[in-house]
Design an enzyme around this catalytic site. Structure first.
Site, PDB file in Angstrom:
ATOM      1  N   HIS A   1      -8.394   9.553  -7.933  1.00 52.53           N
ATOM      2  CA  HIS A   1      -8.793   9.076  -6.613  1.00 52.53           C
ATOM      3  C   HIS A   1      -8.129   9.981  -5.576  1.00 52.53           C
ATOM      4  CE1 HIS A   1      -9.591   6.790  -3.144  1.00 52.53           C
ATOM      5  NE2 HIS A   1      -8.367   6.305  -3.013  1.00 52.53           N
TER       6      HIS A   1
ATOM      7  N   CYS B   1     -10.835   1.207  -3.613  1.00 54.82           N
ATOM      8  CA  CYS B   1     -10.711   2.590  -4.090  1.00 54.82           C
ATOM      9  C   CYS B   1     -10.750   2.704  -5.614  1.00 54.82           C
ATOM     10  CB  CYS B   1      -9.437   3.231  -3.543  1.00 54.82           C
ATOM     11  SG  CYS B   1      -9.457   3.342  -1.747  1.00 54.82           S
TER      12      CYS B   1
ATOM     13  N   ASN C   1     -10.418  10.659   1.957  1.00 55.16           N
ATOM     14  CA  ASN C   1     -10.456   9.528   1.036  1.00 55.16           C
ATOM     15  C   ASN C   1     -11.793   8.809   1.199  1.00 55.16           C
ATOM     16  OD1 ASN C   1     -10.157   7.093  -0.286  1.00 55.16           O
ATOM     17  ND2 ASN C   1      -8.090   6.681   0.500  1.00 55.16           N
TER      18      ASN C   1
HETATM   19  O1  UT7 Z   1      -6.978   4.755  -0.974  1.00 53.85           O
HETATM   20  C1  UT7 Z   1      -6.109   3.690  -1.145  1.00 53.85           C
HETATM   21  C2  UT7 Z   1      -4.763   4.154  -1.256  1.00 53.85           C
HETATM   22  N1  UT7 Z   1      -4.296   4.669   0.004  1.00 53.85           N
HETATM   23  C3  UT7 Z   1      -3.316   5.503  -0.012  1.00 53.85           C
HETATM   24  O2  UT7 Z   1      -2.920   5.852  -1.091  1.00 53.85           O
HETATM   25  C4  UT7 Z   1      -2.658   5.940   1.257  1.00 53.85           C
HETATM   26  C5  UT7 Z   1      -1.191   6.040   0.998  1.00 53.85           C
HETATM   27  N2  UT7 Z   1      -0.395   6.455   2.128  1.00 53.85           N
HETATM   28  C6  UT7 Z   1      -0.400   7.703   2.606  1.00 53.85           C
HETATM   29  O3  UT7 Z   1      -1.179   8.539   2.194  1.00 53.85           O
HETATM   30  C7  UT7 Z   1       0.631   8.066   3.659  1.00 53.85           C
HETATM   31  O4  UT7 Z   1       1.615   7.050   3.710  1.00 53.85           O
HETATM   32  C8  UT7 Z   1       0.044   8.290   5.077  1.00 53.85           C
HETATM   33  C9  UT7 Z   1      -0.725   9.589   5.075  1.00 53.85           C
HETATM   34  C10 UT7 Z   1      -0.847   7.128   5.443  1.00 53.85           C
HETATM   35  C11 UT7 Z   1       1.177   8.404   6.099  1.00 53.85           C
HETATM   36  O5  UT7 Z   1       2.076   9.439   5.736  1.00 53.85           O
HETATM   37  P1  UT7 Z   1       3.660   9.183   5.817  1.00 53.85           P
HETATM   38  O6  UT7 Z   1       4.313  10.438   5.451  1.00 53.85           O
HETATM   39  O7  UT7 Z   1       3.930   7.972   4.942  1.00 53.85           O
HETATM   40  O8  UT7 Z   1       3.888   8.916   7.343  1.00 53.85           O
HETATM   41  P2  UT7 Z   1       4.428   7.626   8.076  1.00 53.85           P
HETATM   42  O9  UT7 Z   1       3.462   6.512   7.978  1.00 53.85           O
HETATM   43  O10 UT7 Z   1       5.840   7.375   7.636  1.00 53.85           O
HETATM   44  O11 UT7 Z   1       4.484   8.162   9.555  1.00 53.85           O
HETATM   45  C12 UT7 Z   1       5.379   9.209   9.953  1.00 53.85           C
HETATM   46  C13 UT7 Z   1       5.208   9.440  11.435  1.00 53.85           C
HETATM   47  C14 UT7 Z   1       5.248   8.163  12.267  1.00 53.85           C
HETATM   48  O12 UT7 Z   1       5.910   8.459  13.480  1.00 53.85           O
HETATM   49  P3  UT7 Z   1       7.456   8.011  13.691  1.00 53.85           P
HETATM   50  O13 UT7 Z   1       7.455   6.530  13.506  1.00 53.85           O
HETATM   51  O14 UT7 Z   1       8.206   8.738  12.637  1.00 53.85           O
HETATM   52  O15 UT7 Z   1       7.717   8.477  15.059  1.00 53.85           O
HETATM   53  C15 UT7 Z   1       3.792   7.885  12.552  1.00 53.85           C
HETATM   54  O16 UT7 Z   1       3.624   7.164  13.738  1.00 53.85           O
HETATM   55  O17 UT7 Z   1       3.919  10.020  11.683  1.00 53.85           O
HETATM   56  C16 UT7 Z   1       3.240   9.270  12.684  1.00 53.85           C
HETATM   57  N3  UT7 Z   1       1.807   9.339  12.423  1.00 53.85           N
HETATM   58  C17 UT7 Z   1       1.025  10.322  12.886  1.00 53.85           C
HETATM   59  N4  UT7 Z   1       1.272  11.403  13.622  1.00 53.85           N
HETATM   60  C18 UT7 Z   1       0.264  12.219  13.913  1.00 53.85           C
HETATM   61  C19 UT7 Z   1       1.047   8.476  11.705  1.00 53.85           C
HETATM   62  N5  UT7 Z   1      -0.218   8.887  11.686  1.00 53.85           N
HETATM   63  C20 UT7 Z   1      -0.267  10.029  12.409  1.00 53.85           C
HETATM   64  C21 UT7 Z   1      -1.297  10.923  12.754  1.00 53.85           C
HETATM   65  N6  UT7 Z   1      -0.989  12.000  13.508  1.00 53.85           N
HETATM   66  N7  UT7 Z   1      -2.575  10.735  12.352  1.00 53.85           N
END
Ligand code: UT7
Length: 324
Positions: free
Chosen positions: A251, A113, A281
Site C-alpha cells: 500500500h 486502504c 495514497n
Molecule cells: O493510508 C492509511 C495509512 N496512512 C498512513 O499510513 C499515513 C501515516 N502517516 C504519515 O504518513 C505521516 O505521519 C504524515 C505524512 C501524515 C506526517 O508526517 P510526520 O513526519 O509524522 O509529520 P507530523 O505530523 O509530525 O508534522 C510535523 C510538522 C508539524 O508542524 P510542527 O507541529 O512541528 O510545527 C505539522 O504541522 O509538519 C507540519 N505539517 C506540514 N507542514 C507543511 C503537517 N502537514 C504539513 C504540510 N506542509 N502539508
C-alpha cells in the site's frame, strides 16, 4: 487442488495530474515538505464525470483485455472502496453494468486502504469454494471528494485512481506453496483505533458524506509495526524467506513507511514496487495500481513470487502471497 491465478491486470487514473507545487498555492505547504516527509510528488484528481465506478470500469476493462477474457465470462466482482458512487447500490454493480457483464455476483468491500487485500482474500475464497470460475477484484477510490482541502495535514497525501485484476480458478497440481496462484492470505482488524483515521460523517450518523480526519504520526507508528508483523507471519506460514520474494507490492501511503517496513524485514528496497511518488495514497486502489505498473513495465514476470500488503482505517491490515 483449485487455486486462484492472476491472469490479467489493469489500472486507470483521472486525466488531471496535480503536482505538489499546485497544492502549495492553495494551503500552507511546500513541495520540499511533502517530498521529504512522504515521497509524494504528484497525484491525480478526478474531474467532472470521473467517479469511482468510471475509473474502476476502465481499470477492469484493461484487466479483461490483458487476460483475454470477455466481460460475460466474469461470475464475480468484488470492489474495494471507501468512496462509493452512491451509499447504495454497491459500486460493483455499477461497474458490472458499465463493462457489460451480466449475471453473477457483485458487491463492495469496505476496509479502506486494506480494501484490496480484503477483496482479494474474499474473491479467492469464493473461487476456491466453487461459487464462480472467474472474478474481477478491483480497488477504486476518489478520495479527493472526502478530503478537507483546507487541512494541509491530510489533503496533500491522497489521490484518485483504480486498479483491477482478473482471478481465474484453475485445477493445479498440489505442489504446496511452490505452485502458482494466490498461496496464502492473512487479514486483521482492530477497531480500538477508530479515532486515529476516520471520516467525520456517514449516512447513519450525520446524514452527510463527511471529511477524512487522521492523526498521521500515530497511524504511521501502527502501520510500520502491523505491516512488518503481518509480512513476517505470511512468510512464516508459507515457509518462505525474504530471499524467496521477488516483489513486494505495498500500500502506497508514505515512502518512509515502505522503507521502514522493508528494512525491518531485511528486504532490499529494489524489490519494492513504489508508485507513491506519482499516485500519492489512493487507498484501496494503491496496491492493484502499483501491481499493474510493475506488470506493464516488465518487472513482475510469470513465476515471480509477489507479496501484497496494506494497512488502513479501522485499523485493518493484511498481506497475501501470490505466485504469478
Ligand atoms: O493510508 C492509511 C495509512 N496512512 C498512513 O499510513 C499515513 C501515516 N502517516 C504519515 O504518513 C505521516 O505521519 C504524515 C505524512 C501524515 C506526517 O508526517 P510526520 O513526519 O509524522 O509529520 P507530523 O505530523 O509530525 O508534522 C510535523 C510538522 C508539524 O508542524 P510542527 O507541529 O512541528 O510545527 C505539522 O504541522 O509538519 C507540519 N505539517 C506540514 N507542514 C507543511 C503537517 N502537514 C504539513 C504540510 N506542509 N502539508
Amino acid at each position: 487442488m483449485i487455486r486462484s491465478l492472476i491472469v490479467g491486470s489493469g489500472s486507470a487514473l483521472p486525466k488531471r495530474a496535480v503536482p505538489n507545487a499546485e497544492l502549495a498555492r492553495q494551503v500552507d505547504t511546500s513541495d520540499e515538505w511533502i517530498v521529504e516527509r512522504t515521497g509524494i510528488r504528484n497525484r491525480h484528481i478526478a474531474g467532472e464525470g470521473e467517479t469511482t465506478a468510471s475509473l474502476a470500469a476502465e481499470a477492469a476493462t484493461k484487466a479483461l483485455e490483458a487476460a483475454g477474457i470477455a466481460a460475460s465470462d466474469i461470475g464475480l466482482i468484488v470492489l474495494a472502496t471507501a468512496t462509493p458512487d452512491q451509499t447504495f447500490p454497491a459500486t460493483a454493480t455499477k461497474v458490472q453494468d458499465l463493462i457489460g457483464a451480466r449475471g453473477g455476483i457483485a458487491f463492495d468491500v469496505a476496509a479502506v486502504c486494506s480494501g484490496f487485500l480484503y477483496a482479494l482474500a474474499t474473491a479467492d475464497s469464493m473461487l476456491r469454494a466453487g461459487m464462480a470460475k472467474r472474478a474481477l477484484v478491483i480497488g477504486a477510490e476518489t478520495f479527493s471528494r472526502i478530503l478537507d482541502w483546507e487541512d494541509r495535514t491530510t489533503c496533500v497525501l491522497f489521490g484518485d485512481g483504480a486498479g483491477a485484476i482478473v482471478l481465474e480458478a484453475r485445477e493445479v497440481a498440489d505442489e504446496g506453496f511452490a505452485g502458482p496462484g494466490v498461496l496464502y492470505s492473512q487479514l486483521h482488524a482492530d477497531g480500538a483505533h477508530n479515532e486515529l483515521l476516520y471520516v467525520d460523517g456517514g449516512p447513519s450518523t450525520t446524514g452527510t458524506v463527511g471529511k477524512l480526519r487522521m492523526k498521521g504520526k500515530e497511524v504511521f507508528r501502527h502501520a510500520v509495526t502491523n505491516l512488518a508483523d503481518v509480512l513476517r507471519a505470511v512468510l512464516a506460514e508459507t515457509g518462505l524467506s525474504p530471499h524467496d520474494v521477488d516483489w513486494v507490492v505495498p500500500h502506497q501511503a508514505n515512502a518512509r513507511i515502505l522503507d521502514a517496513t522493508a528494512r525491518k524485514l531485511g528486504l532490499p528496497a529494489e524489490k519494492v514496487i513504489v508508485t507513491v511518488d506519482r499516485h500519492a495514497n489512493t487507498s484501496a486502489a494503491s496496491v492493484p495500481l502499483a501491481f499493474d505498473v510493475g506488470v506493464r513495465d516488465g518487472r513482475i514476470k510469470p513465476g515471480d513470487l509477489v507479496v501484497f500488503e496494506a494497512m488502513g482505517g479501522g485499523f485493518t491490515w493484511g498481506a497475501s502471497v501470490v505466485r504469478m
